[in-house]
Design a protein around this motif. Structure first.
Motif, PDB file in Angstrom:
ATOM      1  N   TRP A  23       0.798  -1.221   0.000  1.00 51.66           N
ATOM      2  CA  TRP A  23       0.000   0.000   0.000  1.00 51.66           C
ATOM      3  C   TRP A  23       0.837   1.279   0.000  1.00 51.66           C
ATOM      4  CZ3 TRP A  23      -4.500   0.936  -1.759  1.00 51.66           C
ATOM      5  CH2 TRP A  23      -5.139   2.131  -1.475  1.00 51.66           C
ATOM      6  N   LYS A  24       1.801   1.401   0.905  1.00 46.97           N
ATOM      7  CA  LYS A  24       2.595   2.630   0.968  1.00 46.97           C
ATOM      8  C   LYS A  24       3.351   2.850  -0.343  1.00 46.97           C
ATOM      9  CE  LYS A  24       6.049   5.224   3.573  1.00 46.97           C
ATOM     10  NZ  LYS A  24       6.285   6.029   2.417  1.00 46.97           N
ATOM     11  N   ARG A  25       3.948   1.812  -0.847  1.00 43.81           N
ATOM     12  CA  ARG A  25       4.678   1.910  -2.113  1.00 43.81           C
ATOM     13  C   ARG A  25       3.732   2.281  -3.251  1.00 43.81           C
ATOM     14  NH1 ARG A  25       7.193  -2.235  -5.697  1.00 43.81           N
ATOM     15  NH2 ARG A  25       8.670  -0.998  -6.880  1.00 43.81           N
ATOM     16  N   PHE A  26       2.553   1.701  -3.253  1.00 38.42           N
ATOM     17  CA  PHE A  26       1.549   2.030  -4.257  1.00 38.42           C
ATOM     18  C   PHE A  26       1.217   3.524  -4.200  1.00 38.42           C
ATOM     19  CE2 PHE A  26      -3.099   2.621  -4.907  1.00 38.42           C
ATOM     20  CZ  PHE A  26      -3.101   2.524  -6.287  1.00 38.42           C
ATOM     21  N   LEU A  27       0.920   4.033  -3.005  1.00 40.16           N
ATOM     22  CA  LEU A  27       0.584   5.456  -2.865  1.00 40.16           C
ATOM     23  C   LEU A  27       1.726   6.346  -3.333  1.00 40.16           C
ATOM     24  CD1 LEU A  27      -1.273   5.664   0.574  1.00 40.16           C
ATOM     25  CD2 LEU A  27      -2.259   5.595  -1.726  1.00 40.16           C
ATOM     26  N   ASP A  28       2.953   5.944  -3.033  1.00 39.70           N
ATOM     27  CA  ASP A  28       4.119   6.733  -3.444  1.00 39.70           C
ATOM     28  C   ASP A  28       4.313   6.735  -4.963  1.00 39.70           C
ATOM     29  OD1 ASP A  28       4.640   7.339  -0.794  1.00 39.70           O
ATOM     30  OD2 ASP A  28       6.214   5.826  -0.567  1.00 39.70           O
ATOM     31  N   SER A  29       3.744   5.751  -5.643  1.00 35.00           N
ATOM     32  CA  SER A  29       3.981   5.598  -7.086  1.00 35.00           C
ATOM     33  C   SER A  29       2.915   6.240  -7.967  1.00 35.00           C
ATOM     34  CB  SER A  29       4.090   4.110  -7.442  1.00 35.00           C
ATOM     35  OG  SER A  29       2.816   3.479  -7.409  1.00 35.00           O
ATOM     36  N   ILE A  30       1.774   6.613  -7.380  1.00 33.11           N
ATOM     37  CA  ILE A  30       0.670   7.097  -8.216  1.00 33.11           C
ATOM     38  C   ILE A  30       0.674   8.619  -8.360  1.00 33.11           C
ATOM     39  CG2 ILE A  30      -0.749   5.075  -7.764  1.00 33.11           C
ATOM     40  CD1 ILE A  30      -2.390   6.712  -5.787  1.00 33.11           C
ATOM     41  N   ASP A  31       0.103   9.087  -9.463  1.00 29.18           N
ATOM     42  CA  ASP A  31       0.054  10.519  -9.762  1.00 29.18           C
ATOM     43  C   ASP A  31      -1.230  11.195  -9.282  1.00 29.18           C
ATOM     44  OD1 ASP A  31       2.556  11.000 -11.232  1.00 29.18           O
ATOM     45  OD2 ASP A  31       1.730   9.543 -12.640  1.00 29.18           O
ATOM     46  N   ASP A  32      -2.175  10.393  -8.810  1.00 26.26           N
ATOM     47  CA  ASP A  32      -3.447  10.959  -8.335  1.00 26.26           C
ATOM     48  C   ASP A  32      -3.675  10.604  -6.865  1.00 26.26           C
ATOM     49  OD1 ASP A  32      -3.806   8.262  -8.861  1.00 26.26           O
ATOM     50  OD2 ASP A  32      -5.791   8.501  -9.729  1.00 26.26           O
ATOM     51  N   ARG A  33      -2.624  10.803  -6.104  1.00 27.12           N
ATOM     52  CA  ARG A  33      -2.636  10.444  -4.678  1.00 27.12           C
ATOM     53  C   ARG A  33      -3.855  11.020  -3.949  1.00 27.12           C
ATOM     54  NH1 ARG A  33      -3.737   9.200  -0.663  1.00 27.12           N
ATOM     55  NH2 ARG A  33      -2.647   9.007   1.298  1.00 27.12           N
ATOM     56  N   GLU A  34      -4.225  12.257  -4.301  1.00 24.45           N
ATOM     57  CA  GLU A  34      -5.332  12.933  -3.609  1.00 24.45           C
ATOM     58  C   GLU A  34      -6.671  12.226  -3.794  1.00 24.45           C
ATOM     59  OE1 GLU A  34      -5.401  14.101  -7.750  1.00 24.45           O
ATOM     60  OE2 GLU A  34      -3.752  14.092  -6.323  1.00 24.45           O
ATOM     61  N   SER A  35      -6.790  11.393  -4.810  1.00 23.14           N
ATOM     62  CA  SER A  35      -8.064  10.712  -5.062  1.00 23.14           C
ATOM     63  C   SER A  35      -8.107   9.307  -4.452  1.00 23.14           C
ATOM     64  CB  SER A  35      -8.320  10.614  -6.568  1.00 23.14           C
ATOM     65  OG  SER A  35      -7.400   9.719  -7.155  1.00 23.14           O
TER      66      SER A  35
END
Length: 94
Positions: A23-35
């Motif tokens: 999960w943390k790595r996924f969040l760090d990798s995405i460009d739409d973190r706010e969504s």
């Protein structure tokens, strides 16, 4: 015999599934973190609701476990942002 609203040929829908350990790595990798949900637990609750709603509507749901490295490579090769649209394309291609 199918239930009301179902047909013999159920439509399959693929849903992206993210592992808690990623999960943390996924969040760090995405460009739409706010969504995206802040925690895996919040996301998982929403995921299960969506999955159950689709099943109730007569769809056959397939969990597609997302490999973060594969997803990042998919986006990089195509020159696209790692956003909801890209993740949907990634899962559809699985």
């Amino acid at each position: 015999m199918p239930h009301a609203g179902q047909t013999k040929n159920m439509i399959g829908i693929k849903l992206a599934y993210y592992r808690k350990k990623d999960w943390k790595r996924f969040l760090d990798s995405i460009d739409d973190r706010e969504s995206m949900h802040d925690t895996w637990k919040e996301w998982h609750k929403s995921y299960l609701k969506a999955k159950n709603d689709l099943i109730k509507e007569g769809f056959e749901v397939f969990d597609i476990q997302v490999d973060i490295d594969e997803l990042m490579k998919f986006c990089k090769i195509r020159g696209i942002k790692n956003d909801g649209k890209a993740r949907s394309q990634f899962v559809t291609n699985k």
